[in-house]
Design a protein around this motif. Structure first.
Motif, PDB file in Angstrom:
ATOM      1  N   ARG A 148       0.971  -1.475   0.263  1.00  0.00           N
ATOM      2  CA  ARG A 148      -0.285  -0.007  -0.145  1.00  0.00           C
ATOM      3  C   ARG A 148       0.697   1.790  -0.363  1.00  0.00           C
ATOM      4  O   ARG A 148       0.935   2.267  -0.612  1.00  0.00           O
ATOM      5  N   GLU A 149       2.312   1.474   0.718  1.00  0.00           N
ATOM      6  CA  GLU A 149       2.825   2.319   0.376  1.00  0.00           C
ATOM      7  C   GLU A 149       3.398   2.499  -0.741  1.00  0.00           C
ATOM      8  O   GLU A 149       3.677   3.273  -1.128  1.00  0.00           O
ATOM      9  N   PHE A 150       3.683   1.758  -1.425  1.00  0.00           N
ATOM     10  CA  PHE A 150       4.209   1.901  -3.171  1.00  0.00           C
ATOM     11  C   PHE A 150       2.988   1.420  -4.030  1.00  0.00           C
ATOM     12  O   PHE A 150       3.250   0.989  -4.885  1.00  0.00           O
ATOM     13  N   ALA A 151       1.671   2.055  -3.807  1.00  0.00           N
ATOM     14  CA  ALA A 151       0.164   1.433  -4.609  1.00  0.00           C
ATOM     15  C   ALA A 151       0.117   2.656  -5.278  1.00  0.00           C
ATOM     16  O   ALA A 151      -0.903   2.981  -6.677  1.00  0.00           O
ATOM     17  N   PHE A 191      -3.888   1.522 -14.819  1.00  0.00           N
ATOM     18  CA  PHE A 191      -2.534   3.369 -14.378  1.00  0.00           C
ATOM     19  C   PHE A 191      -3.377   4.783 -13.731  1.00  0.00           C
ATOM     20  O   PHE A 191      -2.799   5.234 -13.663  1.00  0.00           O
ATOM     21  N   ALA A 192      -4.705   3.970 -12.881  1.00  0.00           N
ATOM     22  CA  ALA A 192      -5.218   4.755 -12.121  1.00  0.00           C
ATOM     23  C   ALA A 192      -3.933   5.266 -10.666  1.00  0.00           C
ATOM     24  O   ALA A 192      -4.224   4.198 -10.200  1.00  0.00           O
ATOM     25  N   ASP A 193      -4.286   6.666 -10.091  1.00  0.00           N
ATOM     26  CA  ASP A 193      -3.411   6.231  -8.753  1.00  0.00           C
ATOM     27  C   ASP A 193      -4.625   5.389  -8.085  1.00  0.00           C
ATOM     28  O   ASP A 193      -5.163   5.037  -7.770  1.00  0.00           O
ATOM     29  N   TYR A 194      -3.423   5.186  -6.943  1.00  0.00           N
ATOM     30  CA  TYR A 194      -3.989   4.349  -5.628  1.00  0.00           C
ATOM     31  C   TYR A 194      -5.096   5.513  -4.762  1.00  0.00           C
ATOM     32  O   TYR A 194      -4.950   6.284  -4.346  1.00  0.00           O
ATOM     33  N   ARG A 246      -1.626  -3.981  -6.622  1.00  0.00           N
ATOM     34  CA  ARG A 246      -1.256  -3.832  -7.863  1.00  0.00           C
ATOM     35  C   ARG A 246      -1.181  -5.061  -8.870  1.00  0.00           C
ATOM     36  O   ARG A 246      -0.988  -5.100  -9.839  1.00  0.00           O
ATOM     37  N   VAL A 247      -1.506  -5.943  -8.129  1.00  0.00           N
ATOM     38  CA  VAL A 247      -1.390  -7.786  -8.858  1.00  0.00           C
ATOM     39  C   VAL A 247      -2.615  -7.645 -10.012  1.00  0.00           C
ATOM     40  O   VAL A 247      -3.224  -6.395 -10.094  1.00  0.00           O
ATOM     41  N   CYS A 248      -2.321  -8.393 -11.181  1.00  0.00           N
ATOM     42  CA  CYS A 248      -2.974  -7.777 -12.333  1.00  0.00           C
ATOM     43  C   CYS A 248      -4.379  -8.029 -12.060  1.00  0.00           C
ATOM     44  O   CYS A 248      -4.465  -9.150 -11.630  1.00  0.00           O
ATOM     45  N   VAL A 249      -5.477  -7.465 -12.815  1.00  0.00           N
ATOM     46  CA  VAL A 249      -6.272  -7.782 -12.192  1.00  0.00           C
ATOM     47  C   VAL A 249      -7.085  -9.119 -12.897  1.00  0.00           C
ATOM     48  O   VAL A 249      -8.167  -9.971 -13.007  1.00  0.00           O
ATOM     49  N   ALA A 306       5.600   5.758  -4.805  1.00  0.00           N
ATOM     50  CA  ALA A 306       5.680   5.991  -3.143  1.00  0.00           C
ATOM     51  C   ALA A 306       4.746   6.773  -2.447  1.00  0.00           C
ATOM     52  O   ALA A 306       4.848   7.822  -2.661  1.00  0.00           O
ATOM     53  N   MET A 307       3.798   6.329  -1.374  1.00  0.00           N
ATOM     54  CA  MET A 307       2.667   7.113  -1.314  1.00  0.00           C
ATOM     55  C   MET A 307       2.983   8.023  -0.257  1.00  0.00           C
ATOM     56  O   MET A 307       1.847   9.092   0.633  1.00  0.00           O
ATOM     57  N   GLN A 308       3.597   7.681   0.444  1.00  0.00           N
ATOM     58  CA  GLN A 308       4.120   8.507   1.761  1.00  0.00           C
ATOM     59  C   GLN A 308       5.466   8.118   1.952  1.00  0.00           C
ATOM     60  O   GLN A 308       6.045   7.176   1.548  1.00  0.00           O
ATOM     61  N   ASP A 309       6.080   9.038   2.745  1.00  0.00           N
ATOM     62  CA  ASP A 309       7.723   8.785   3.460  1.00  0.00           C
ATOM     63  C   ASP A 309       7.683   7.435   3.952  1.00  0.00           C
ATOM     64  O   ASP A 309       7.156   6.872   5.004  1.00  0.00           O
ATOM     65  N   THR A 310       8.335   6.557   3.147  1.00  0.00           N
ATOM     66  CA  THR A 310       8.820   4.815   3.817  1.00  0.00           C
ATOM     67  C   THR A 310      10.037   4.558   3.250  1.00  0.00           C
ATOM     68  O   THR A 310      11.749   5.264   3.535  1.00  0.00           O
TER      69      THR A 310
END
Length: 501
Positions: free
Chosen positions: A105-108, A128-131, A444-447, A381-385
């Motif tokens: 989730r941090e890198f989604a 391609f949509a953002d998380y 983000r595994v391939c749907v 990265a959605m946040q500092d991690t």
């Protein structure tokens, strides 16, 4: 496609000169100083203001091979700059699992890019949509729609089996002749997606089927040449034939899909989905109030089924046949397994998969040795991690080099050799090594993974049950190096198709 192939010194100089104007220079220089302090300890390519590391990414090698080569000098995790975008390159499975699974989730996140924004109406798709919470609602809708129509039922299997049977009929008519498999396989897989998405089934030369194939190919080919535009969006101000072609193909696609959507709305029967569009519309109505899932989201889901489903599946099938031409003993072993456990009186079905472990292992080895996407869609990265013990600031792009992971000699014995038995244990049962991640992993595994695996199994089992594939006389074996665009494709080759009965 090798991103560096679109660069020339003149182009890079132009990028520098225009970018330096005004406040852009101040912003980039300040960002450079900040980011250099933040990532001081992580090995990385040298960089210049504005153009980043692009001058150091020039290579005759495709990008996935060049990244693999660089990892031998810089280590399994290194940094570079795509223009002003700080980017980490992951070349080892434990780091990939950390980014995709343990910190999924941090890198989604996904980067905002010109070409993908055009292709997805501003990120209203899945890939391609953002998380976000809306993206999660959309993905749940897609999963439930697949469950409502197809997955876990016989509907989808029937669609694939009928397409495989039509493909066999086409090949039967070509017996003894040289055949280029690319167009016939592409047509068969496109027909599956058309049936799945909007219930249309096409004959060989149907103009609508040809239109679908043409616009889909146009999008794939032009998106592969859009790398520089995605790094420097301001290049849109200049005339660009590829961008114009991309917009034209997207317009044709959206006009056709919008027409199909409106027709489905008029004839929809709640609780009785005929196809994926019906299932998405039913799910959209049922989930009203849980998120603003619009008709655009439904349309982009349908579009993504073509963009992702056709090219990847047909390409994998082409690689599979190419490797069987190089390894006729593997093909003979597959024939023996199919004859023993399925016979010749009926087509293989999904229920046969557990009895065909070698066939399953061959498909896995094809996906390993020639991953359709050698470099996964970038994560953000959605946040500092952190990753691999290194600080990763919010907004960092993370690129997973699946080629390096699937060819890592620490995890794969003789990784450049085609050895399907590596996916079988000592008793002949199918196993899945932890370093095998053909569809990614985590949030983000391939749907479309289950659909892709189903298609690959049913197509290849039916083809090998019916035919023997060989190299035409006076022809050389297929070139296994491949050509990298949106996906890693084999170079065109011909086969001789011989009926087995």
């Amino acid at each position: 496609m090798d991103i560096t192939s679109v660069f020339s010194p003149v182009t890079l100089l132009l990028c520098c000169v225009i970018s330096i104007l005004g406040l852009v220079l101040i912003k980039c220089v300040l960002g450079w100083r900040w980011s250099s302090r933040s990532v001081r300890t992580l090995p990385g390519l040298p960089r210049l203001p504005l153009v980043g590391s692009l001058l150091h990414l020039r290579s005759a090698l495709p990008l996935h091979l060049f990244f693999t080569q660089l990892s031998r000098s810089y280590g399994p995790l290194f940094s570079l700059y795509m223009g002003s975008h700080y980017t980490l390159v992951v070349n080892e499975v434990s780091l990939a699992r950390e980014a995709l699974l343990h910190r999924g989730r941090e890198f989604a996140g996904r980067p905002k890019m010109v070409t993908t924004a055009l292709m997805t109406r501003g990120g209203k798709d899945i890939a391609f949509a953002d998380y976000s919470s809306l993206w999660r609602s959309h993905r749940r809708l897609v999963h439930s729609s697949f469950a409502l129509f197809g997955e876990g039922s016989s509907k989808l299997q029937t669609i694939v089996l009928e397409a495989a049977e039509n493909l066999c009929s086409d090949l039967q008519a070509c017996r003894g002749q040289r055949v280029d498999l690319c167009p016939v396989l592409m047509r068969a897989v496109t027909n599956v997606v058309c049936r799945l998405v909007f219930s249309s089934s096409y004959r060989l030369h149907d103009p609508e089927l040809q239109q679908v194939m043409d616009y889909n190919d146009g999008i794939v080919q032009t998106i592969a040449r859009g790398s520089l535009l995605d790094i420097f969006p301001w290049l849109q101000i200049f005339p660009n034939k590829d961008l114009a072609k991309l917009k034209e193909c997207i317009s044709i696609r959206d006009k056709m899909l919008s027409k199909k959507l409106e027709e489905h709305k008029l004839t929809l029967t709640p609780g009785e989905p005929r196809d994926l569009l019906d299932a998405l519309l039913i799910g959209q109505r049922d989930s009203a109030g849980e998120g603003d899932i619009t008709d655009d989201h439904v349309l982009m889901t349908a579009a993504e089924a073509f963009g992702a489903g056709v090219e990847t599946t047909s390409t994998t099938l082409l690689w599979a046949i190419a490797y069987l031409l190089h390894h006729p003993q593997v093909q003979e072993r597959l024939h023996t397994e199919l004859d023993e456990y399925v016979g010749r009186d009926r087509p293989p079905s999904l229920s046969d998969r557990s009895n065909l472990p070698f066939l399953d292992s061959v498909l896995c080895e094809v996906l390993r040795i020639r991953p359709v996407s050698p470099i996964l869609i970038p994560h953000v990265a959605m946040q500092d991690t952190s990753l691999g013990g290194h600080v990763v600031p919010q907004g960092t792009r993370v690129v997973v080099n699946m080629w390096a992971i699937h060819h890592d000699p620490k995890h794969w014995d003789e990784p450049d050799s085609f050895r399907p038995d590596r996916f079988l244990d000592a008793t002949g049962k199918k196993i899945t090594p932890p370093s095998f991640l053909p569809f990614g992993a985590g949030p983000r595994v391939c749907v479309g993974e289950s659909l892709a695996r189903m298609e690959l199994f049913l197509f290849i089992s039916r083809l090998l049950q019916r035919f023997r594939f060989s190299t035409p006389s006076a022809s050389s074996l297929p070139d296994l190096r491949g050509r990298y665009g949106v996906v890693l494709q084999p170079l065109r080759y011909s086969v001789t198709v011989t009926p087995r009965y």
